[in-house]
Every structure is written in C-alpha cells, then in structure tokens.
Design a protein around this motif. Sequence first.
Motif, PDB file in Angstrom:
ATOM      1  N   LYS A  74     -32.691 -12.734 -15.327  1.00  7.60           N
ATOM      2  CA  LYS A  74     -33.730 -12.215 -16.975  1.00  7.60           C
ATOM      3  C   LYS A  74     -34.617 -12.683 -16.587  1.00  7.60           C
ATOM      4  N   SER A  75     -35.147 -14.065 -15.958  1.00  9.05           N
ATOM      5  CA  SER A  75     -36.241 -14.038 -15.655  1.00  9.05           C
ATOM      6  C   SER A  75     -37.436 -13.497 -15.309  1.00  9.05           C
ATOM      7  N   TYR A  76     -36.873 -12.796 -14.020  1.00  8.81           N
ATOM      8  CA  TYR A  76     -37.857 -10.862 -13.626  1.00  8.81           C
ATOM      9  C   TYR A  76     -38.215  -9.796 -15.020  1.00  8.81           C
ATOM     10  N   GLU A  77     -36.903 -10.105 -16.327  1.00  7.46           N
ATOM     11  CA  GLU A  77     -37.255  -8.889 -17.154  1.00  7.46           C
ATOM     12  C   GLU A  77     -37.932  -9.504 -18.145  1.00  7.46           C
ATOM     13  N   TRP A  78     -37.803 -10.707 -18.458  1.00  6.34           N
ATOM     14  CA  TRP A  78     -39.019 -11.334 -19.344  1.00  6.34           C
ATOM     15  C   TRP A  78     -40.349 -11.147 -18.949  1.00  6.34           C
ATOM     16  N   SER A  79     -40.647 -11.821 -17.343  1.00  4.45           N
ATOM     17  CA  SER A  79     -41.696 -12.035 -17.123  1.00  4.45           C
ATOM     18  C   SER A  79     -42.393 -10.349 -16.560  1.00  4.45           C
ATOM     19  N   ASN A  80     -41.559  -9.643 -16.392  1.00  4.54           N
ATOM     20  CA  ASN A  80     -42.220  -8.436 -16.244  1.00  4.54           C
ATOM     21  C   ASN A  80     -42.657  -7.688 -17.752  1.00  4.54           C
ATOM     22  N   GLU A  81     -41.989  -8.147 -18.815  1.00  3.39           N
ATOM     23  CA  GLU A  81     -42.269  -8.048 -20.414  1.00  3.39           C
ATOM     24  C   GLU A  81     -43.704  -8.198 -20.525  1.00  3.39           C
ATOM     25  N   HIS A  82     -43.924  -9.850 -20.403  1.00  5.71           N
ATOM     26  CA  HIS A  82     -44.597 -10.669 -21.123  1.00  5.71           C
ATOM     27  C   HIS A  82     -45.945 -11.308 -20.433  1.00  5.71           C
ATOM     28  N   VAL A  83     -45.682 -11.045 -19.405  1.00  8.00           N
ATOM     29  CA  VAL A  83     -47.298 -11.610 -17.848  1.00  8.00           C
ATOM     30  C   VAL A  83     -47.549 -10.550 -17.162  1.00  8.00           C
ATOM     31  N   ASN A  84     -48.679  -9.709 -17.660  1.00  6.20           N
ATOM     32  CA  ASN A  84     -49.150  -8.369 -17.260  1.00  6.20           C
ATOM     33  C   ASN A  84     -50.610  -9.141 -16.857  1.00  6.20           C
ATOM     34  N   LEU A  85     -51.035  -8.465 -16.035  1.00  7.43           N
ATOM     35  CA  LEU A  85     -51.686  -8.249 -15.149  1.00  7.43           C
ATOM     36  C   LEU A  85     -52.933  -7.408 -14.218  1.00  7.43           C
ATOM     37  N   PRO A  86     -53.558  -7.226 -14.231  1.00  3.87           N
ATOM     38  CA  PRO A  86     -54.322  -6.830 -13.502  1.00  3.87           C
ATOM     39  C   PRO A  86     -53.675  -6.877 -11.874  1.00  3.87           C
ATOM     40  N   TRP A  87     -53.634  -6.162 -11.162  1.00  9.73           N
ATOM     41  CA  TRP A  87     -52.982  -6.023 -10.059  1.00  9.73           C
ATOM     42  C   TRP A  87     -53.408  -7.569  -9.138  1.00  9.73           C
ATOM     43  N   ARG A  88     -54.159  -7.608  -8.873  1.00 15.76           N
ATOM     44  CA  ARG A  88     -54.948  -8.785  -8.094  1.00 15.76           C
ATOM     45  C   ARG A  88     -55.164 -10.122  -8.576  1.00 15.76           C
ATOM     46  N   ARG A  89     -54.947 -10.188  -9.617  1.00 13.79           N
ATOM     47  CA  ARG A  89     -54.904 -11.084 -10.743  1.00 13.79           C
ATOM     48  C   ARG A  89     -54.015 -12.306 -10.820  1.00 13.79           C
ATOM     49  N   TYR A  90     -52.474 -11.627 -10.095  1.00 15.09           N
ATOM     50  CA  TYR A  90     -51.550 -12.458 -10.556  1.00 15.09           C
ATOM     51  C   TYR A  90     -51.810 -14.093  -9.465  1.00 15.09           C
ATOM     52  N   THR A  91     -53.128 -13.866  -9.378  1.00 12.44           N
ATOM     53  CA  THR A  91     -53.049 -15.045  -8.743  1.00 12.44           C
ATOM     54  C   THR A  91     -53.458 -16.552  -9.552  1.00 12.44           C
ATOM     55  N   ASP A  92     -53.630 -16.052 -10.722  1.00  9.22           N
ATOM     56  CA  ASP A  92     -53.814 -17.000 -11.364  1.00  9.22           C
ATOM     57  C   ASP A  92     -53.146 -16.617 -13.058  1.00  9.22           C
ATOM     58  N   ALA A  93     -51.480 -15.876 -12.531  1.00 11.57           N
ATOM     59  CA  ALA A  93     -50.086 -15.733 -13.081  1.00 11.57           C
ATOM     60  C   ALA A  93     -49.938 -17.422 -14.312  1.00 11.57           C
ATOM     61  N   PHE A 148     -43.330 -20.409 -11.748  1.00 12.04           N
ATOM     62  CA  PHE A 148     -43.936 -19.127 -12.484  1.00 12.04           C
ATOM     63  C   PHE A 148     -44.977 -18.688 -12.276  1.00 12.04           C
ATOM     64  N   GLY A 149     -45.509 -18.941 -11.915  1.00 11.81           N
ATOM     65  CA  GLY A 149     -46.590 -18.248 -11.052  1.00 11.81           C
ATOM     66  C   GLY A 149     -46.030 -16.774 -10.328  1.00 11.81           C
ATOM     67  N   THR A 150     -45.184 -17.469  -9.242  1.00  8.79           N
ATOM     68  CA  THR A 150     -44.722 -16.333  -7.931  1.00  8.79           C
ATOM     69  C   THR A 150     -43.691 -15.735  -9.017  1.00  8.79           C
ATOM     70  N   MET A 151     -43.072 -16.154 -10.077  1.00  7.84           N
ATOM     71  CA  MET A 151     -41.868 -15.128 -10.654  1.00  7.84           C
ATOM     72  C   MET A 151     -42.621 -13.619 -11.114  1.00  7.84           C
ATOM     73  N   ALA A 152     -44.423 -14.180 -12.250  1.00  6.59           N
ATOM     74  CA  ALA A 152     -44.831 -13.103 -12.538  1.00  6.59           C
ATOM     75  C   ALA A 152     -45.143 -12.399 -11.485  1.00  6.59           C
ATOM     76  N   ALA A 153     -45.678 -12.284 -10.239  1.00  8.67           N
ATOM     77  CA  ALA A 153     -46.432 -11.611  -9.752  1.00  8.67           C
ATOM     78  C   ALA A 153     -45.082 -10.479  -9.140  1.00  8.67           C
ATOM     79  N   GLN A 154     -43.452 -11.687  -8.298  1.00 12.31           N
ATOM     80  CA  GLN A 154     -42.622 -10.869  -7.907  1.00 12.31           C
ATOM     81  C   GLN A 154     -42.221  -9.857  -8.824  1.00 12.31           C
ATOM     82  N   ALA A 155     -42.061 -10.314 -10.594  1.00 16.31           N
ATOM     83  CA  ALA A 155     -41.558  -9.429 -11.402  1.00 16.31           C
ATOM     84  C   ALA A 155     -42.115  -8.108 -11.746  1.00 16.31           C
ATOM     85  N   HIS A 156     -42.774  -7.656 -11.062  1.00 17.02           N
ATOM     86  CA  HIS A 156     -43.755  -6.513 -10.650  1.00 17.02           C
ATOM     87  C   HIS A 156     -43.731  -5.197  -9.473  1.00 17.02           C
TER      88      HIS A 156
END
Length: 742
Positions: free
Chosen positions: A226-245, A293-301
């Motif tokens: 469920k962390s994938y679903e939550w992160s996809n909905e709540h952590v959204n950045l430009p594609w190349r900015r997920y190193t800052d997620a 958390f940052g890894t999950m944010a990128a993977q969730a997208h």
Amino acid sequence: MNISHLLLCTALLAAPVCMAQDLTEPETEAPSAASQLPAPLAQKIAAGDFAGLQTELRSSLLKAGEQTKSEQKLLQDKQYRHLLDIHELLRVTGPDNVKAVFSKSPQDAAFIKAFLQDPAWMELYLGAGLIPENSPEGLQILSDIWKADGRSADFRDYQPLATGLASVFSTGPMAGKLKTNSANSNPVRRYQIFKKLHQENKLHPGFIKLRPWEMRFVVGHTWDDKSYEWSNEHVNLPWRRYTDACWAAPYTGNNFFGDTIQGPLFYVPWRDVNTSAENTQVIGGVCGGLSYFGTMAAQAHGIPAYPVGQPGHCAYAVRVKRGEWKGGFGGPDGGMHNHIFGGQAPTSYLLMENVFADNAKADQAYLWAAQARLDEAAGNKDKAIQAWGEALKQTPLHPFFRTELQRLLMEKEGMQPIDWYVYAKDALSHYKGNGFAAFDALKDVQNKFLMDIPSEDRIAWFRDLHETIATTPTSWAVKFQPVLDSQSAFLTNPQEKAAYLETVLSTHLKTGDGTNFGQALEWAVKTFVENGQADVFSNAFAKVAQQTGEAGASGKAPDPKKLKEAYGKAIYATEMARSIPAFQTLSKAAASFSDADTSANTVNAAIPQGWKLVPADGMVRCSTTCQWDSPWDHINLLRPCGGSQHTDKEANPNVIVELKNGVDLAGLVVTKRNGNEDRMKKMEVSTSTDGATWFPLAATENMPKEWVITAPEGTKAKWIKVEAKNAQPEFMHLRHILVYEK
C-alpha cells in the motif's frame, strides 16, 4: 530412433534459413508469442511427465544439431528455439519443481501448459538477470499472477512486470526480506497496483518499456504494497527530481513521545494505522528511513531506484535513463541493497547496464547460453565452449557467462600460458569503462600465465589492466587495494616491484579522478614504507609526480579537487605510517595546493636571540583528520609562513612533530589558526628522544594566540607533542609549531 524423434527432427530442419545473412551476426527472429509443440512433447506436458519431457527434448535437440552442423542456423529456427527454451527452463528449475507447480491445482497446471507454449514469455523469465535456480518459487509467482490476470486481453503488455515480480520476489538480495514481510508484500497485489496505476497514466511513460531485470528496481521495495499507492498519490515531483523526494519526510531522531529511532518503539503507535511511507512522511526518520522513502517515491511512479548503504549512513539512487543513475541523500555509491551483478555501486550498476544495454543482443546471448548448457549436458565440452564464445560476442561483459566459459577451458586443459595470455588480452579489450569487472573476471585466468611470461610482459599486462580500470567511473566505495594486493604477489624482485609501483601511480595519476590514485598511494605507503622500503616509494612517486599536468587514459588532465583529496589522504597515510621520506615526497608534490606564502612570516611574537629555526625536513603527525583538514599544509606548520591542520573532535587531540634528527632544543612557538580560537585552552607540550617516553615541557590553562615556550637548559628532543586537554571532545586546529634549536 523412434518415429516421433524422426518427425520432430524433420520439422526442425524444414524451416527456411536466409543464407544471405552473415552467420557471425545472424538476425534472429523474435520468439513467437505462442508456438505449437509436437504432439509427443505436448502429451508429456499434459501428463505432468517433466522428467520424461526433459529427456525427450534433449534427445531431439541433439539429433537436430547432428543433422544441422551450424548451431547459428538452429537458433534462427523458431521451433528449435522454442524447444531449447523449454529445455533450459527445466534445467534451471528442475523437472520435479516444475511438476510441483503443475500438480498444485488445475489452474496451476493450465498456467504451466500456457507458459511452455509461450517462448517469448519464457525468454523474458530466463533472461531476467537472476532466476531461482532449482526452485519452484519463481514459476509459482508467475502462476499466481497468471491465474489473477492471465486471460486479460492486455496481459502480454504486462508480462515484463509479472516476470520482474517473479524474479525479485524469488531470488536475489530482496527476496528474503520480501518473504519475511509476506503479509504486507504480495507479488499479485503489486502486479495489480502497478497495472492499475499504468492504466490511469500515473506512471513514468517509460515504465511499460522496462524489461524484467529493470522491473526488479521498481517493484522490489521491502515496504508494504500500500505504500506504493500512497506514495504515488502523495509524493509527486518532476521526473528528474525524485533524488530530492527523501526531503518530503522530516529528519528526526525522536517521535512525538520521545522514543528514539534507534530503539524498537519509534513507529509502534502508528504501525497498524498507516503505510510505512505515510508513517515516515508524518513522523520522520533519519537517513535510513528517508532514503527508503525516497526510493519508494521514485518506484511508485515507475522509476527504477535502489537504497544504498554507506559507512554510518544510508542513501539511495534513482535511474534517470538507461545507463545513468543519480544519487539521493548522498547516493548513488555504496552497497546496493538491490542488485544483479555484485553489490557495490557504481561498478555493479555500470556492469549491469553494459550487459543489458542492447535488448536484442542480450536475448541472443541468453539463447547461446542455453545452447552451451545443452551441449555440456550432452558431454560435448568443445561445442559448449564455442557456444559460450558466441554468447560473449553478444554481451562480452556478462560475468556469469564468462565464468562458465573459463571453467570449461580450465577443465578441458591443454591451454598453454601463452594461450591464456592471448585469451586474457582479448577479453580485456572489451572492458573499457568496466575495469573492476575485468579484474574480477580475469583474476583466476592471470594465474595461468603471469609466472610464465617475462617480467616486462607482466608489467605490461598490469599496465593494460590498470589503464582499463582508469577508464572506469569509481568512488570511495570501490576498494582498489585488493587489485594491488593480488597483482603484487606476482612481483619477484625489488626492481619489478618498483616498476609496478611506478606503473600503477603513473596510470592513475592521469585518470581525471584522484580516487584510485589516493588508494594506490595509501597502499604503497603500507606496502613499501611500513616495510622499510620508503626509498622505493619515494623514488617511484618522485618520477610520477612530474607527470601531474599530462593527460592520461581518460584524455584529460586530473581533476584538481580529486587530486587534492588524493594527496590529502596519502599524506595523512604517511603520517600514520610514520614515514618522513614519504611525507616529505608527497608534501613537496602537493605544494601547489597550499595557500601559504612560504616567503612570508606570520608570527608576531619576538623570537629570543640565539634561537635557530629547525628546517622543515621532518614530519607532522596529527592524531586524527576530518573534512576540514588540509594535510598538504601540515608541513607548513614547521615554517614561519604557517600551515593548517584540523583534527576531529577528541578529548585529547594532539599533533606530534618528528624531527629528522635530534636537537638541543631552545624553544617553540605554537600558534592558533584564526577562528574558533577558544576551542584550544588547556594545552600541554612534551618532548621525547625515543618517540615513546614523554617529558613535560610546558602547560597552560588558557593558551594565547601565540604561545612562546622556552626549553630548560639541556633539553634534548627529536619528537615534540602539542596536546589539548579537554573536558569534552573538541577540535584542535593550529597554524604553527615552530621548533628552534640552539
């Protein structure tokens, strides 16, 4: 031969082959999405007789090989390729394990039948980088996903996703953790989550094009589904900015109740309420939690990413395009938590990206690998060796394939040292940009020839290998010393050792990156200086240091920042080795990095008449170093211009001056660096004539900016120690330790 064999072989050989093709690089047709198997084989599958199927397949494939001498032609034949895929699947999984899945339920049996009729899907699975050897787990996961969605019209589009899930959940470094958390991490549920997110256009556009080996870095997070679903909905950045997620979560070591993250209670109050991702975003964490958390944010997208371990730290990496990974929170280098070939970034992901860079070549290489294993199983090692050679023509750096080829060559015997030398030189030519992989692949091979070739050829081989390593992106995380230790064992005399050292230092001085150079210097100090061969080290480095401005293997001059860091590490290493010759050599070579004006005198205090400054021909040894230290300026502490040193925080930090020769001590001038001068208050100075027994010389409760110390009559000294006596750990940073003799 029975009639079914004859019919099968006839069918295999009847397919047309385009003879206009260059057989060294055949244009292999893509595997069929579905292929009709000969009736005898289909009957064995229907009966669940997978041991019999394996025997029948092997016999049929080998008979086809006898009648068509060119294995390249056979691999262009769709039906032969299909049967070879099934044979390899049975080999790698085991007939009994395939039967275990088949026998579980009618639905699982239906999956096995469908899977074995689908060469394209089998090849995705067999070429996924890591597959479960002798295990039903991977097939069972594929079966479970197929039972949930296999009859959907668009299922073929999501086969790489399903196969990546089967791979990462069943084998490799993440599988055990995912299995431990199986209640919250389920491959079928993850498949459904990612398919839904893709259909809703919530994933990176490149997601659907990822191959199974790439999917491992998207779907293999150890947090809950469920962390994938939550992160996809709540952590959204430009594609190349997920190193800052990672910074979407607060950095904190204590929760709202004061529980430390180092203990077991930090997330307990919310553990069953929220997803791991949401808990981290709300409650926070330190480097580990934020990097996951940052890894999950990128993977969730739909973006490949991995966490990475570093000394005392955790970071992560995000893949911005094929072949390019960027770091988050201090990544991408260190110990990769998820990996295929080795686990040390950057060398491991560079090798992985090279091996799988070309989809068609990778697919062809895995076909040749299957053929090689068939040939070996039939007892024909010569044909297996040829097949492995063909596989490596497609992917020359594949470590598993090269290991298999070299194993067979060694088992076959008959190769002379010169043959191994020629083989190694040819193999090395493919490894530009992956030099550490070359060392790992060829370290056993070089044992076959190094002691049987002339000394100059040994040095030439080492030079070629180091020039290849010099083209390889590296970092502090990649340990260079094992290469040097392994090679130096083959050096037979002092002259050869000196030539080797000069070759290594010269090559890596000119790479454009001082990392390897710094590690080589540290190794040289330990290997030569600490073993009474400081002159060998000093002479070799003196020659090499003259080449600083020349371009080298990378085609450009060294990066000044990296070179400065390398010198700093090496100079500090000479201090720890207590080598005056090495310290002097490196300090002179690094003099251009100093800001000191050696013609200036920055001491304001009056120097008593008759005091004579001792030349700066000894060495300075600091108890510790840190990021603010300047080892290239340590030597200038002994000169009127002043130098710079900076220890780490210690209760009793110290600096020891070792003079080249003992003196009749007249006195000292010890001064502080500008800034934060109150860190150094209670100070003591002592002297020694043997470096072990110390005699107090002076002490103060509140050291002045410039402390002039007069030595009692008759004081002899070769070592002088300036030491802080702190109630709490503190830094120490001095500008001068001027030593005067009578």
